[in-house]
Scaffold this motif. Structure first.
Motif, PDB file in Angstrom:
ATOM      1  N   PRO A  31       0.797  -1.229   0.000  1.00  0.00           N
ATOM      2  CA  PRO A  31       0.000   0.000   0.000  1.00  0.00           C
ATOM      3  C   PRO A  31       0.827   1.275   0.000  1.00  0.00           C
ATOM      4  O   PRO A  31       0.410   2.294  -0.586  1.00  0.00           O
ATOM      5  CB  PRO A  31      -0.834  -0.129   1.282  1.00  0.00           C
ATOM      6  CG  PRO A  31      -0.090  -1.109   2.143  1.00  0.00           C
ATOM      7  CD  PRO A  31       0.549  -2.062   1.187  1.00  0.00           C
ATOM      8  N   ASN A  32       1.974   1.270   0.656  1.00  0.00           N
ATOM      9  CA  ASN A  32       2.797   2.481   0.692  1.00  0.00           C
ATOM     10  C   ASN A  32       3.436   2.776  -0.666  1.00  0.00           C
ATOM     11  O   ASN A  32       3.443   3.925  -1.121  1.00  0.00           O
ATOM     12  CB  ASN A  32       3.883   2.323   1.769  1.00  0.00           C
ATOM     13  CG  ASN A  32       3.289   2.178   3.157  1.00  0.00           C
ATOM     14  OD1 ASN A  32       2.643   3.085   3.663  1.00  0.00           O
ATOM     15  ND2 ASN A  32       3.495   1.017   3.770  1.00  0.00           N
ATOM     16  N   MET A 276      15.779   1.515   7.931  1.00  0.00           N
ATOM     17  CA  MET A 276      14.969   2.718   7.770  1.00  0.00           C
ATOM     18  C   MET A 276      15.411   3.801   8.741  1.00  0.00           C
ATOM     19  O   MET A 276      15.607   4.967   8.368  1.00  0.00           O
ATOM     20  CB  MET A 276      13.494   2.365   7.976  1.00  0.00           C
ATOM     21  CG  MET A 276      12.513   3.531   7.851  1.00  0.00           C
ATOM     22  SD  MET A 276      12.331   4.544   9.355  1.00  0.00           S
ATOM     23  CE  MET A 276      11.663   3.320  10.495  1.00  0.00           C
ATOM     24  N   GLU A 277      15.585   3.429  10.011  1.00  0.00           N
ATOM     25  CA  GLU A 277      15.986   4.406  11.023  1.00  0.00           C
ATOM     26  C   GLU A 277      17.367   4.969  10.738  1.00  0.00           C
ATOM     27  O   GLU A 277      17.608   6.175  10.942  1.00  0.00           O
ATOM     28  CB  GLU A 277      15.951   3.758  12.407  1.00  0.00           C
ATOM     29  CG  GLU A 277      14.535   3.420  12.873  1.00  0.00           C
ATOM     30  CD  GLU A 277      14.511   2.609  14.164  1.00  0.00           C
ATOM     31  OE1 GLU A 277      13.435   2.533  14.788  1.00  0.00           O
ATOM     32  OE2 GLU A 277      15.572   2.061  14.548  1.00  0.00           O
ATOM     33  N   ALA A 278      18.264   4.128  10.252  1.00  0.00           N
ATOM     34  CA  ALA A 278      19.610   4.602   9.914  1.00  0.00           C
ATOM     35  C   ALA A 278      19.558   5.595   8.757  1.00  0.00           C
ATOM     36  O   ALA A 278      20.313   6.581   8.737  1.00  0.00           O
ATOM     37  CB  ALA A 278      20.505   3.421   9.556  1.00  0.00           C
ATOM     38  N   ALA A 279      18.664   5.359   7.794  1.00  0.00           N
ATOM     39  CA  ALA A 279      18.536   6.275   6.655  1.00  0.00           C
ATOM     40  C   ALA A 279      18.023   7.634   7.101  1.00  0.00           C
ATOM     41  O   ALA A 279      18.540   8.687   6.669  1.00  0.00           O
ATOM     42  CB  ALA A 279      17.597   5.674   5.614  1.00  0.00           C
ATOM     43  N   VAL A 280      17.009   7.632   7.956  1.00  0.00           N
ATOM     44  CA  VAL A 280      16.484   8.909   8.466  1.00  0.00           C
ATOM     45  C   VAL A 280      17.574   9.658   9.221  1.00  0.00           C
ATOM     46  O   VAL A 280      17.764  10.875   9.038  1.00  0.00           O
ATOM     47  CB  VAL A 280      15.268   8.660   9.380  1.00  0.00           C
ATOM     48  CG1 VAL A 280      14.843   9.962  10.069  1.00  0.00           C
ATOM     49  CG2 VAL A 280      14.106   8.088   8.580  1.00  0.00           C
ATOM     50  N   LYS A 281      18.307   8.949  10.039  1.00  0.00           N
ATOM     51  CA  LYS A 281      19.350   9.590  10.843  1.00  0.00           C
ATOM     52  C   LYS A 281      20.443  10.200   9.980  1.00  0.00           C
ATOM     53  O   LYS A 281      20.869  11.341  10.201  1.00  0.00           O
ATOM     54  CB  LYS A 281      19.955   8.580  11.811  1.00  0.00           C
ATOM     55  CG  LYS A 281      21.033   9.173  12.713  1.00  0.00           C
ATOM     56  CD  LYS A 281      21.584   8.138  13.696  1.00  0.00           C
ATOM     57  CE  LYS A 281      22.678   8.740  14.569  1.00  0.00           C
ATOM     58  NZ  LYS A 281      23.247   7.736  15.498  1.00  0.00           N
ATOM     59  N   GLY A 323       7.162   2.859   3.809  1.00  0.00           N
ATOM     60  CA  GLY A 323       6.126   3.602   4.542  1.00  0.00           C
ATOM     61  C   GLY A 323       6.671   4.449   5.673  1.00  0.00           C
ATOM     62  O   GLY A 323       6.485   5.682   5.687  1.00  0.00           O
ATOM     63  N   PRO A 324       7.360   3.847   6.640  1.00  0.00           N
ATOM     64  CA  PRO A 324       7.890   4.637   7.758  1.00  0.00           C
ATOM     65  C   PRO A 324       8.909   5.691   7.338  1.00  0.00           C
ATOM     66  O   PRO A 324       8.945   6.779   7.923  1.00  0.00           O
ATOM     67  CB  PRO A 324       8.542   3.579   8.654  1.00  0.00           C
ATOM     68  CG  PRO A 324       7.881   2.298   8.294  1.00  0.00           C
ATOM     69  CD  PRO A 324       7.565   2.402   6.835  1.00  0.00           C
ATOM     70  N   LEU A 325       9.732   5.396   6.343  1.00  0.00           N
ATOM     71  CA  LEU A 325      10.749   6.360   5.895  1.00  0.00           C
ATOM     72  C   LEU A 325      10.106   7.617   5.335  1.00  0.00           C
ATOM     73  O   LEU A 325      10.450   8.744   5.734  1.00  0.00           O
ATOM     74  CB  LEU A 325      11.637   5.703   4.837  1.00  0.00           C
ATOM     75  CG  LEU A 325      12.670   6.619   4.152  1.00  0.00           C
ATOM     76  CD1 LEU A 325      13.728   7.080   5.141  1.00  0.00           C
ATOM     77  CD2 LEU A 325      13.317   5.893   2.976  1.00  0.00           C
ATOM     78  N   LEU A 329      10.181  11.400   7.135  1.00  0.00           N
ATOM     79  CA  LEU A 329      10.778  12.565   6.470  1.00  0.00           C
ATOM     80  C   LEU A 329       9.748  13.680   6.296  1.00  0.00           C
ATOM     81  O   LEU A 329      10.061  14.866   6.477  1.00  0.00           O
ATOM     82  CB  LEU A 329      11.361  12.160   5.118  1.00  0.00           C
ATOM     83  CG  LEU A 329      12.599  11.258   5.175  1.00  0.00           C
ATOM     84  CD1 LEU A 329      13.043  10.868   3.773  1.00  0.00           C
ATOM     85  CD2 LEU A 329      13.747  11.939   5.918  1.00  0.00           C
ATOM     86  N   LYS A 330       8.521  13.314   5.961  1.00  0.00           N
ATOM     87  CA  LYS A 330       7.471  14.330   5.830  1.00  0.00           C
ATOM     88  C   LYS A 330       7.156  14.967   7.185  1.00  0.00           C
ATOM     89  O   LYS A 330       6.945  16.181   7.277  1.00  0.00           O
ATOM     90  CB  LYS A 330       6.216  13.695   5.222  1.00  0.00           C
ATOM     91  CG  LYS A 330       6.363  13.347   3.749  1.00  0.00           C
ATOM     92  CD  LYS A 330       5.121  12.671   3.197  1.00  0.00           C
ATOM     93  CE  LYS A 330       5.274  12.338   1.722  1.00  0.00           C
ATOM     94  NZ  LYS A 330       4.091  11.647   1.153  1.00  0.00           N
ATOM     95  N   LYS A 331       7.155  14.144   8.228  1.00  0.00           N
ATOM     96  CA  LYS A 331       6.888  14.657   9.568  1.00  0.00           C
ATOM     97  C   LYS A 331       7.960  15.678   9.981  1.00  0.00           C
ATOM     98  O   LYS A 331       7.666  16.658  10.675  1.00  0.00           O
ATOM     99  CB  LYS A 331       6.865  13.499  10.561  1.00  0.00           C
ATOM    100  CG  LYS A 331       6.425  13.881  11.975  1.00  0.00           C
ATOM    101  CD  LYS A 331       6.565  12.706  12.929  1.00  0.00           C
ATOM    102  CE  LYS A 331       5.746  11.515  12.477  1.00  0.00           C
ATOM    103  NZ  LYS A 331       5.872  10.376  13.443  1.00  0.00           N
ATOM    104  N   LYS A 332       9.189  15.434   9.547  1.00  0.00           N
ATOM    105  CA  LYS A 332      10.287  16.334   9.888  1.00  0.00           C
ATOM    106  C   LYS A 332      10.385  17.529   8.938  1.00  0.00           C
ATOM    107  O   LYS A 332      11.279  18.372   9.077  1.00  0.00           O
ATOM    108  CB  LYS A 332      11.612  15.560   9.869  1.00  0.00           C
ATOM    109  CG  LYS A 332      11.747  14.532  10.993  1.00  0.00           C
ATOM    110  CD  LYS A 332      13.064  13.781  10.887  1.00  0.00           C
ATOM    111  CE  LYS A 332      13.234  12.765  12.005  1.00  0.00           C
ATOM    112  NZ  LYS A 332      13.369  13.406  13.346  1.00  0.00           N
ATOM    113  N   GLY A 333       9.478  17.585   7.949  1.00  0.00           N
ATOM    114  CA  GLY A 333       9.473  18.701   7.013  1.00  0.00           C
ATOM    115  C   GLY A 333      10.609  18.672   6.008  1.00  0.00           C
ATOM    116  O   GLY A 333      11.040  19.715   5.501  1.00  0.00           O
ATOM    117  N   VAL A 334      11.076  17.477   5.689  1.00  0.00           N
ATOM    118  CA  VAL A 334      12.204  17.316   4.776  1.00  0.00           C
ATOM    119  C   VAL A 334      11.688  17.061   3.358  1.00  0.00           C
ATOM    120  O   VAL A 334      10.888  16.151   3.133  1.00  0.00           O
ATOM    121  CB  VAL A 334      13.101  16.137   5.210  1.00  0.00           C
ATOM    122  CG1 VAL A 334      14.224  15.913   4.208  1.00  0.00           C
ATOM    123  CG2 VAL A 334      13.662  16.396   6.600  1.00  0.00           C
TER     124      VAL A 334
END
Length: 400
Positions: A31-32, A276-281, A323-325, A329-334
């Protein structure tokens, strides 16, 4: 703007009758990815240059913007970079898989190649087995180095680049017709079986219903690589997130940061969330411009010939990474651009790679327009978007 490649290794496939004529990518519940696809450019890219072998080495070089016709010097040398081997100019690096061959036949050449990964053996067990091999086979000319899981490296000092057969290309075939013509390499592979067949680890594996890791198989020979700096080529700082030495080696050769993720193992049950978390970081806290997230699982399931497990790998990528990634990123305004694709197909029917073009999805968080199709092989073929030379796909991501 941040830039992401989400690479599902071997994710593309052929239509499968048991899946109502759909491919695993089309059949999987994603779905994502579906939501992104409707607002993305979807098309096909040909990652394997004509005349070259359809390997993850040539294909991932292409996706990163390195023309394999110019930069490719063999697979194992790239893995040697990751392992930390300091190759001399006249060294030859050779991949050393610890594989499973049948044990019923008395003659080694008559044995059958069963499993290129020995039931996805752990690095810890494989290291013990390779140590046993080293004690018997290592010499001034040949040196062994531990890699990840079943994937290891041998350096042939002042060696030669000789033709060698990848084991995943000849699953189910006899050993004899696929052995190297080089006498020394052939004899070492034969001796490795005698060393490993009754090793306590393999006795325990068989009792547990796992394939024994009972033979060293050599392939992927090549010389010391020389890649241009990724930052100098693109103007972007970059990081690599992968469980496999090949991708880490490419990153090291290109001067990219390599991110190690605990529990990332190259198998179906890898640490998707950790990646995923490593990519965001790395994008938001370490302020890198670009991250390459590589997931090996779909390829491994293709080699195993399991469309069920391949579908599970694709669904895991969608659920635990895509999905989470994108949400984080959208939540952080990136603002970000995401390129999702396989490197090559690994059809479960064939259990090996092909050179067919693969579907790509290019999403831009600052734009709403797209081709309005879902992401799969057949949908991608309808849009008219086609990148004939894979090393140019990175320019689409960076809007060059």
């Amino acid at each position: 703007m941040k830039y992401i490649v989400m690479l599902g290794d071997g994710m593309a496939d052929e239509p499968i009758q048991a899946l109502d004529g759909k491919t695993p990518l089309a059949y999987a519940s994603t779905p994502n990815i579906d939501a992104l696809a409707l607002q993305s450019e979807v098309g096909l890219v040909h990652t394997i240059p004509d005349g070259m072998s359809p390997g993850s080495d040539t294909a991932n070089l292409s996706v990163l913007g390195y023309d394999p016709k110019i930069y490719y010097s063999g697979r194992s040398p790239l893995e040697a970079l990751s392992i930390g081997v300091d190759m001399a100019a006249d060294d030859v690096a050779i991949r050393c898989n610890i594989i499973t061959v049948s044990d019923e036949e008395d003659v080694f050449e008559e044995k059958t190649i069963i499993d290129h990964s020995s039931s996805e053996i752990s690095t810890e067990d494989a290291a013990v087995l390779l140590e046993a091999v080293c004690k018997e086979l290592e010499s001034d000319a040949y040196h062994f180095y531990v890699g990840t899981s079943y994937r290891h490296c041998m350096i042939w000092k002042k060696g030669q680049v000789v033709p060698l057969v990848p084991p995943h290309d000849v699953l189910g075939q006899k050993v004899g017709i696929n052995l190297p013509k080089d006498d020394a390499l052939r004899e070492m592979m034969k001796r490795s079986y005698d060393i490993l067949k009754n090793h306590p680890i393999n006795i325990a594996r068989k009792e547990a219903g796992l394939n024994p890791a009972n033979c060293c198989w050599f392939w992927g020979a090549g010389t010391k690589p020389a890649l241009d700096s990724f930052t100098e080529k693109t103007g972007k700082t970059g990081a690599m997130i992968s469980a496999v030495d090949l991708l880490k080696g490419i990153a090291i050769g290109a001067g990219m940061q390599v991110i190690e993720v605990k529990g990332a193992n190259g198998g179906l049950h890898t640490n998707y969330t950790g990646k995923m978390e490593a990519a965001v970081k790395v994008l938001t806290e370490e302020n890198k411009d670009f991250v390459y997230i590589h997931v090996e699982a779909p390829d491994e399931m293709g080699h195993q010939g399991s469309f069920e497990r391949k579908i599970a790998a694709i669904e895991n990528i969608d659920k635990f990474i895509v999905g989470p990634l994108t949400e984080e990123l959208k939540k952080k305004g990136v603002d970000f651009r995401l390129l999702l694709l396989p490197d090559h197909p690994t059809p479960v029917r064939l259990r090996t790679h092909t050179s067919d073009s693969v579907p790509y999805l290019l999403y831009d968080s600052t734009k709403q327009a797209g081709d309005g199709v879902l992401y799969c092989e057949s949908c991608a073929a309808t849009t008219g978007h086609y990148v004939a030379q894979g090393h140019n796909i990175i320019e689409k991501l960076f809007e060059v």
